[in-house]
Design a protein around this motif. Structure first.
Motif, mmCIF file in Angstrom:
data_model
loop_
_atom_site.group_PDB
_atom_site.id
_atom_site.type_symbol
_atom_site.label_atom_id
_atom_site.label_comp_id
_atom_site.label_asym_id
_atom_site.label_seq_id
_atom_site.Cartn_x
_atom_site.Cartn_y
_atom_site.Cartn_z
ATOM 1 N N UNK A 42 0.876 -1.165 0.000
ATOM 2 C CA UNK A 42 0.000 0.000 0.000
ATOM 3 C C UNK A 42 0.912 1.214 0.000
ATOM 4 N N UNK A 43 0.357 2.394 -0.184
ATOM 5 C CA UNK A 43 1.173 3.594 -0.215
ATOM 6 C C UNK A 43 1.950 3.755 1.093
ATOM 7 N N UNK A 44 3.280 3.740 1.005
ATOM 8 C CA UNK A 44 4.124 3.905 2.188
ATOM 9 C C UNK A 44 4.143 2.716 3.118
ATOM 10 N N UNK A 45 3.766 1.529 2.634
ATOM 11 C CA UNK A 45 3.731 0.325 3.470
ATOM 12 C C UNK A 45 4.505 -0.812 2.801
ATOM 13 N N UNK A 46 5.515 -1.320 3.519
ATOM 14 C CA UNK A 46 6.395 -2.361 2.995
ATOM 15 C C UNK A 46 6.497 -3.530 3.963
ATOM 16 N N UNK A 47 6.640 -4.724 3.387
ATOM 17 C CA UNK A 47 6.881 -5.926 4.183
ATOM 18 C C UNK A 47 8.044 -6.685 3.566
ATOM 19 N N UNK A 48 8.758 -7.428 4.398
ATOM 20 C CA UNK A 48 9.890 -8.226 3.927
ATOM 21 C C UNK A 48 9.380 -9.402 3.093
ATOM 22 N N UNK A 49 9.891 -9.515 1.870
ATOM 23 C CA UNK A 49 9.476 -10.578 0.951
ATOM 24 C C UNK A 49 9.834 -11.968 1.473
ATOM 25 N N UNK A 50 10.805 -12.063 2.363
ATOM 26 C CA UNK A 50 11.227 -13.354 2.917
ATOM 27 C C UNK A 50 10.116 -14.025 3.728
ATOM 28 N N UNK A 51 9.060 -13.289 4.026
ATOM 29 C CA UNK A 51 7.915 -13.828 4.766
ATOM 30 C C UNK A 51 6.661 -13.984 3.901
ATOM 31 N N UNK A 52 6.813 -13.822 2.589
ATOM 32 C CA UNK A 52 5.667 -13.896 1.686
ATOM 33 C C UNK A 52 5.893 -15.020 0.676
#
Length: 113
Positions: free
Chosen positions: A90-100
């Motif tokens: 989402x706008x301004x929201x990031x998650x680590x790909x290692x958990x997806x």
């Protein structure tokens, strides 16, 4: 539908596309695919691509996310390996790909602008 109604729908669609472009997200990204977050993980959502960025919120266990673009950032080891890829959800929201669970160790979406 009246011509006024069609015109309103066209304008709304154009406005949505323009808004997504401002965010650096392609208007075609609105037809998103959802990916599973690792089982049993409450994943932190951050303002940027690294753990030094503030936590915006947490995704609940069992969450699925749409990934709009990806960017390199801090290297993180998670359920699905070690990666420096961060997913923009989402706008301004990031998650680590290692958990997806994306099915690959590489990029699946365009790089964030």
């Amino acid at each position: 539908m009246t011509s006024r109604g069609r015109r309103s729908l066209l304008l709304a669609g154009a406005a949505t596309g323009a808004f997504l472009m401002v965010l650096g997200i392609s208007p075609t990204a609105s037809a998103a695919t959802y990916y599973d977050v690792a089982p049993g993980v409450q994943l932190n959502v951050r303002r940027g691509p690294g753990t030094q960025y503030a936590i915006v919120r947490q995704l609940p266990v069992g969450a699925k996310v749409a990934i709009y673009c990806q960017t390199p950032g801090e290297t993180v080891t998670g359920t699905y390996g070690t990666s420096n890829i961060w997913d923009n959800i989402s706008s301004g929201e990031y998650i680590a790909d290692a958990y997806v669970k994306t099915g690959t160790d590489g990029y699946i979406r365009p790089r964030c602008a």
